[in-house]
Design a protein around this motif. Structure first.
Motif, mmCIF file in Angstrom:
data_model
loop_
_atom_site.group_PDB
_atom_site.id
_atom_site.type_symbol
_atom_site.label_atom_id
_atom_site.label_comp_id
_atom_site.label_asym_id
_atom_site.label_seq_id
_atom_site.Cartn_x
_atom_site.Cartn_y
_atom_site.Cartn_z
ATOM 1 N N LEU A 96 27.577 -17.069 38.814
ATOM 2 C CA LEU A 96 26.859 -15.378 38.684
ATOM 3 C C LEU A 96 25.924 -16.145 38.128
ATOM 4 N N ASP A 97 24.637 -15.017 39.489
ATOM 5 C CA ASP A 97 23.981 -14.398 39.065
ATOM 6 C C ASP A 97 23.544 -13.530 37.818
ATOM 7 N N GLU A 98 22.329 -12.489 37.773
ATOM 8 C CA GLU A 98 22.079 -11.996 37.001
ATOM 9 C C GLU A 98 22.553 -11.083 37.551
ATOM 10 N N HIS A 99 22.599 -10.433 38.851
ATOM 11 C CA HIS A 99 22.885 -9.012 39.596
ATOM 12 C C HIS A 99 24.834 -8.807 39.135
ATOM 13 N N SER A 100 24.872 -10.092 40.172
ATOM 14 C CA SER A 100 26.967 -9.557 39.566
ATOM 15 C C SER A 100 26.784 -9.971 38.233
ATOM 16 N N ILE A 101 26.618 -10.762 37.297
ATOM 17 C CA ILE A 101 26.823 -10.652 35.377
ATOM 18 C C ILE A 101 26.765 -9.155 35.491
ATOM 19 N N GLY A 150 30.766 -6.153 24.854
ATOM 20 C CA GLY A 150 30.562 -6.943 23.454
ATOM 21 C C GLY A 150 29.052 -7.089 23.611
ATOM 22 N N ALA A 151 28.445 -7.449 24.926
ATOM 23 C CA ALA A 151 26.639 -7.960 24.272
ATOM 24 C C ALA A 151 25.542 -6.433 23.814
ATOM 25 N N LYS A 152 25.156 -7.469 23.089
ATOM 26 C CA LYS A 152 23.794 -6.275 22.944
ATOM 27 C C LYS A 152 23.043 -5.402 23.467
ATOM 28 N N GLY A 153 22.516 -4.131 23.814
ATOM 29 C CA GLY A 153 22.403 -3.160 24.194
ATOM 30 C C GLY A 153 20.615 -4.275 24.894
ATOM 31 N N ASN A 154 19.951 -5.454 24.314
ATOM 32 C CA ASN A 154 19.191 -5.707 25.330
ATOM 33 C C ASN A 154 19.097 -7.275 25.892
ATOM 34 N N ALA A 155 20.975 -7.442 26.195
ATOM 35 C CA ALA A 155 21.052 -8.879 26.317
ATOM 36 C C ALA A 155 20.338 -9.569 27.483
ATOM 37 N N LYS A 156 19.590 -10.944 26.836
ATOM 38 C CA LYS A 156 19.221 -11.490 28.752
ATOM 39 C C LYS A 156 20.194 -11.856 29.143
ATOM 40 N N LYS A 157 20.235 -13.003 30.280
ATOM 41 C CA LYS A 157 20.881 -13.203 31.271
ATOM 42 C C LYS A 157 22.802 -14.581 30.656
ATOM 43 N N ASP A 158 21.380 -14.910 29.989
ATOM 44 C CA ASP A 158 22.387 -16.220 29.134
ATOM 45 C C ASP A 158 24.063 -14.954 28.060
ATOM 46 N N GLU A 159 23.054 -14.076 27.235
ATOM 47 C CA GLU A 159 23.989 -13.150 26.432
ATOM 48 C C GLU A 159 24.763 -12.840 27.048
ATOM 49 N N THR A 172 26.115 -12.965 29.933
ATOM 50 C CA THR A 172 27.075 -14.956 31.234
ATOM 51 C C THR A 172 28.372 -14.747 29.178
ATOM 52 N N GLN A 173 28.051 -14.951 28.878
ATOM 53 C CA GLN A 173 28.306 -15.663 27.403
ATOM 54 C C GLN A 173 29.371 -14.037 27.399
ATOM 55 N N ALA A 174 28.943 -13.187 27.106
ATOM 56 C CA ALA A 174 30.196 -11.785 27.234
ATOM 57 C C ALA A 174 31.107 -11.794 27.895
ATOM 58 N N ILE A 175 30.445 -11.991 29.088
ATOM 59 C CA ILE A 175 31.782 -12.292 30.544
ATOM 60 C C ILE A 175 32.449 -13.204 30.368
ATOM 61 N N ILE A 176 31.849 -14.373 29.984
ATOM 62 C CA ILE A 176 32.856 -15.439 29.551
ATOM 63 C C ILE A 176 34.226 -14.742 28.606
ATOM 64 N N GLU A 177 33.643 -14.973 27.414
ATOM 65 C CA GLU A 177 34.813 -13.929 26.380
ATOM 66 C C GLU A 177 35.868 -12.437 27.099
ATOM 67 N N ILE A 178 35.345 -12.490 28.339
ATOM 68 C CA ILE A 178 36.518 -11.655 28.055
ATOM 69 C C ILE A 178 36.783 -11.619 29.729
ATOM 70 N N LYS A 179 37.107 -12.837 30.115
ATOM 71 C CA LYS A 179 36.891 -12.939 31.553
ATOM 72 C C LYS A 179 38.868 -13.086 31.287
ATOM 73 N N ASP A 180 39.634 -13.544 30.597
ATOM 74 C CA ASP A 180 40.779 -13.280 31.069
ATOM 75 C C ASP A 180 41.565 -11.952 31.503
ATOM 76 N N ARG A 181 41.077 -11.055 29.968
ATOM 77 C CA ARG A 181 41.014 -9.705 29.402
ATOM 78 C C ARG A 181 40.358 -9.062 31.813
ATOM 79 N N LEU A 182 39.172 -9.580 32.696
ATOM 80 C CA LEU A 182 38.730 -8.728 33.280
ATOM 81 C C LEU A 182 39.802 -9.834 34.513
ATOM 82 N N LYS A 183 40.534 -10.699 34.890
ATOM 83 C CA LYS A 183 40.975 -11.095 35.301
ATOM 84 C C LYS A 183 39.942 -11.569 36.575
ATOM 85 N N LEU A 184 39.350 -11.903 35.998
ATOM 86 C CA LEU A 184 38.229 -12.497 37.045
ATOM 87 C C LEU A 184 38.554 -13.834 37.291
#
Length: 193
Positions: free
Chosen positions: A169-174, A139-148, A150-162
């Protein structure tokens, strides 16, 4: 019809990889084999110089790049043995005209990943995805940076059962989570079993 090795009656493991010259982001998606639902996901980063496989002797004799690549290969083989992936998705090298040398090392790293998979189990399906497509999968833009991202992952973390806190998490893990989620949406959910 794909034949997936390393699957039990109950679990299917998808592994996502964000390749880099010094760090590999890894995401693990544990799925219910029958329903393909995500049971849990988590991510971590392999830093070549922090692994027990990094050798200062190799670095002194052959150079730091060779030492890092060998350390990542050995650590990745351990990850494969421990998590027994059924499917692996990796980010493909991305050419940036401002940093052309980065592209060359990424090609080496992706080839090293492919070689490590082949040595572990050549039957494991291995797919690649370009960075913008992987970012859009969460759900992020194709050119999203690390903060964007991370926010995209936060918004779907329940669906991911993260299991991880995305803010820790660092940018590599995200990025690895996004790559794995792309694989889940495009390869796992479209399985013709």
């Amino acid at each position: 019809k794909m034949n997936f090795p390393n699957t039990s009656q109950w679990e299917f493991t998808l592994l996502g990889i964000d390749p880099g010259s010094s760090n590999l982001g890894i995401s693990i998606y544990k799925l219910d084999f029958n329903t393909l639902a995500i049971k849990e996901s988590f991510a971590f980063t392999i830093s070549a110089k922090d692994t027990c496989f990094y050798s200062r002797n190799t670095s002194n004799e052959f150079g730091d790049k060779i030492a890092r690549l060998q350390a990542m290969k050995s650590e990745l083989a351990e990850v494969f043995r421990y998590y027994s992936p059924s499917l692996i998705v990796c980010e493909s090298p991305f050419f940036n005209s401002f940093t052309p040398n980065a592209y060359a090392i990424l090609i080496e790293v992706v080839n090293l990943i492919h070689e490590t998979i082949w040595e572990y189990n050549y039957q494991i399906p291995f797919f690649k995805v370009d960075p913008p497509t992987a970012k859009r999968a969460v759900g992020a833009k194709g050119n999203a940076k690390k903060d964007e991202m991370t926010q995209a992952i936060i918004e779907i973390k329940d669906r991911l059962k993260l299991r991880n806190n995305p803010l820790e998490l660092d940018e590599h893990s995200i990025d690895a989570l996004a790559i794995g989620h792309y694989g889940y949406l495009n390869y796992v959910l479209n399985l013709n079993r």
